[in-house]
Design a protein around this motif. Sequence first.
Motif, mmCIF file in Angstrom:
data_model
loop_
_atom_site.group_PDB
_atom_site.id
_atom_site.type_symbol
_atom_site.label_atom_id
_atom_site.label_comp_id
_atom_site.label_asym_id
_atom_site.label_seq_id
_atom_site.Cartn_x
_atom_site.Cartn_y
_atom_site.Cartn_z
ATOM 1 N N UNK A 1 10.898 -22.362 -40.013
ATOM 2 C CA UNK A 1 10.695 -23.190 -38.832
ATOM 3 C C UNK A 1 10.006 -24.478 -39.246
ATOM 4 N N UNK A 2 10.592 -25.592 -38.858
ATOM 5 C CA UNK A 2 9.983 -26.889 -39.158
ATOM 6 C C UNK A 2 9.197 -27.374 -37.950
ATOM 7 N N UNK A 3 8.373 -28.369 -38.184
ATOM 8 C CA UNK A 3 7.632 -28.950 -37.070
ATOM 9 C C UNK A 3 8.598 -29.580 -36.073
ATOM 10 N N UNK A 4 9.691 -30.175 -36.552
ATOM 11 C CA UNK A 4 10.677 -30.758 -35.640
ATOM 12 C C UNK A 4 11.353 -29.686 -34.789
ATOM 13 N N UNK A 5 11.519 -28.481 -35.333
ATOM 14 C CA UNK A 5 12.025 -27.376 -34.518
ATOM 15 C C UNK A 5 11.070 -27.109 -33.354
ATOM 16 N N UNK A 6 9.798 -27.127 -33.656
ATOM 17 C CA UNK A 6 8.780 -26.888 -32.637
ATOM 18 C C UNK A 6 8.813 -27.983 -31.569
ATOM 19 N N UNK A 7 8.972 -29.222 -31.992
ATOM 20 C CA UNK A 7 9.061 -30.337 -31.039
ATOM 21 C C UNK A 7 10.294 -30.188 -30.152
ATOM 22 N N UNK A 8 11.416 -29.782 -30.750
ATOM 23 C CA UNK A 8 12.636 -29.585 -29.972
ATOM 24 C C UNK A 8 12.478 -28.478 -28.938
ATOM 25 N N UNK A 9 11.798 -27.421 -29.328
ATOM 26 C CA UNK A 9 11.528 -26.326 -28.397
ATOM 27 C C UNK A 9 10.633 -26.817 -27.264
ATOM 28 N N UNK A 10 9.664 -27.648 -27.579
ATOM 29 C CA UNK A 10 8.793 -28.206 -26.541
ATOM 30 C C UNK A 10 9.608 -29.039 -25.556
ATOM 31 N N UNK A 11 10.543 -29.836 -26.072
ATOM 32 C CA UNK A 11 11.406 -30.648 -25.202
ATOM 33 C C UNK A 11 12.142 -29.742 -24.219
#
Length: 103
Positions: free
Chosen positions: A27-37
């Motif tokens: 899991x990348x930080x960008x994955x986490x940001x996308x999930x937040x979106x």
Amino acid sequence: MEGTPWTSDGFRASWRKACGKAGVVGVTFNDLRGTAVTRLALVGCTEAEIAAITGHSLRDVRSILDAHYLHRDPELARAAIHKLEMGYAKRAMEVRTGTSIPK
């Protein structure tokens, strides 16, 4: 040091360490940001609100929602159908009573 911005390498190293400690793999930080979106959209946040929270541009928020997440989310479909049903119910009530129900 408090108040010092992250460097790319410093953040990456801290992210890897935190993921390792939590047992999170792949899991990348960008994955986490996308999930937040996605989650913000599901609870009714506007694209502008989402962009303000996540730091994405409006264009990127739309792209994330369109390309990667929302088209696969059954909860979003259920929420849309509920809104449609509520709109029809409101209109039917207005017709029956001859009044207009405020939004």
